[in-house]
Scaffold this active site. Structure first.
Site, short mmCIF file in Angstrom:
data_model
loop_
_atom_site.label_atom_id
_atom_site.label_comp_id
_atom_site.label_asym_id
_atom_site.label_seq_id
_atom_site.Cartn_x
_atom_site.Cartn_y
_atom_site.Cartn_z
CD GLU A 245 -2.72 1.06 2.63
OE1 GLU A 245 -2.32 0.43 3.61
OE2 GLU A 245 -3.81 1.66 2.62
CE LYS B 116 -7.32 0.77 3.50
NZ LYS B 116 -6.20 1.41 4.24
CB CYS C 206 -4.06 -2.05 4.26
SG CYS C 206 -3.14 -1.81 5.78
O1 LIG Z 1 -2.56 6.93 5.30
C1 LIG Z 1 -1.67 6.62 4.51
O2 LIG Z 1 -0.71 7.36 4.22
C2 LIG Z 1 -1.71 5.28 3.89
N1 LIG Z 1 -2.65 4.41 4.44
C3 LIG Z 1 -2.39 3.63 5.48
O3 LIG Z 1 -1.30 3.60 6.04
C4 LIG Z 1 -3.51 2.81 5.95
C5 LIG Z 1 -4.51 3.73 6.53
S1 LIG Z 1 -3.88 4.78 7.82
N2 LIG Z 1 -3.08 1.83 6.90
C6 LIG Z 1 -3.85 0.79 7.25
O4 LIG Z 1 -4.93 0.55 6.71
C7 LIG Z 1 -3.26 -0.08 8.36
C8 LIG Z 1 -4.19 -1.15 8.84
C9 LIG Z 1 -3.65 -1.82 10.04
O5 LIG Z 1 -2.53 -1.64 10.45
C10 LIG Z 1 -4.53 -2.75 10.77
O6 LIG Z 1 -5.61 -3.12 10.27
O7 LIG Z 1 -4.13 -3.14 11.87
#
Ligand SMILES: O=C(O)CNC(=O)[C@H](CS)NC(=O)CCC(=O)C(=O)O
Length: 282
Positions: A48, A121, A163
């Site tokens: 991602e 997503k 993710c």
């Molecule tokens: O925001 C950004 O720059 C890029 N996107 C992410 O890093 C995303 C959303 S914050 N991360 C996740 O979905 C982690 C999920 C996870 O760690 C879990 O389900 O435990």
């Protein structure tokens, strides 16, 4: 036609610690692609936010491109052509209907450079985590998608998720109902939630859907202090881990035979036994 379907595939997952600068990440990507084993039917999956990660709040928004257009998508398309493989860019910011927010789009480029599929997503990570970031509010910057998406790479049915989606098995059950064979879960899983849940969630999804799973993850400490878990995985439809990338940047790759799906599903016909199916696979 079964006799002509390609069943011999190479699956690869790349892992590194992405920075906020796309050009740096593109250079890393190119260097890793050059190291991979060669195979005529090769699917390579990136984490991602592989091209832009760990910038200040709202950083990604400035790089948003219209779906299927723009300089960064052109770079990816050119790499798919040059290395002659299917390249799934874990996620990239594309313009959404909300001018203040982007869509987190997973983009699948074919060896001829075309954009074969895209997925936005569905589940956004608005979650409290006991780490140095603490509060994750993905929906501040990202607009959630609306569609379940199964891609077709020369007959290989690839389920597209990202993710946090991995925590919602109903999504994978829908993809399975549509004929999924390989599930892609490009991720930026946090170090803390990854240590607690990553292997269990991904193995469970492989076991339940009786599909191969390819899940590349970000790794390390990023520019904004965020920590990600690494351990990119390739898993077979019986839930066995075929490859685990550990925490160092690098790649994992497994040669897979899609006929294994039939063997696993015939021996344990979960789909037929399931009392909660609303529709049957054709
Ligand atoms: O925001 C950004 O720059 C890029 N996107 C992410 O890093 C995303 C959303 S914050 N991360 C996740 O979905 C982690 C999920 C996870 O760690 C879990 O389900 O435990």
């Amino acid at each position: 036609m079964t006799s002509r379907m390609v069943t011999d595939w190479q699956l690869s997952a790349l892992q590194w610690c992405s920075t906020p600068e796309p050009a740096e990440n593109l250079a890393r990507l190119r260097a890793l692609l050059a190291l991979l084993p060669r195979h005529p039917h090769h699917l390579v999956v990136l984490p991602e936010c592989a091209l832009i990660f760990g910038g200040p709040e709202g950083w990604q928004q400035g790089f948003s491109e219209p779906l299927g257009q723009g300089p960064w998508q052109r770079e990816l398309s050119a790499l798919a052509c040059e290395f002659q493989l299917y390249l799934l860019l874990g996620s990239f910011p594309t313009l959404s209907t909300d001018p203040a927010r982007f869509s987190a789009s997973s983009l699948l480029f074919a060896p001829d450079g075309s954009l074969l599929a895209d997925y936005q997503k569905l589940h956004l990570f608005d979650v409290e985590v006991a780490d140095s970031t603490g509060s994750y509010r993905e929906s501040d910057s990202t607009m959630a998608g609306e569609k379940v998406t199964l891609a077709d790479c020369q007959g290989l049915k690839l389920g597209l998720t990202i993710c946090y989606d991995v925590r919602f098995p109903s999504l994978m059950q829908q993809l399975a109902a549509q004929g999924m064979q390989v599930l892609a879960v490009p991720s930026a899983f946090t170090r803390v939630t990854g240590a607690a849940h990553w292997h269990s969630l991904l193995r469970a999804r492989a076991i339940e859907t009786q599909c191969f799973v390819v899940a590349p993850n970000q790794t390390g400490v990023h520019a904004n202090g965020r920590e990600t878990f690494g351990h990119s995985l390739i898993i077979d439809p019986y839930g066995r881990v075929l490859a685990d990338a550990g925490v160092e940047p690098g790649w994992i790759s497994s040669r897979i035979d899609l006929n294994e799906l039939t063997a696993v599903r015939q021996a344990m016909p979960l789909w037929q036994h399931n009392r909660f199916n609303c529709e049957l696979t054709p």
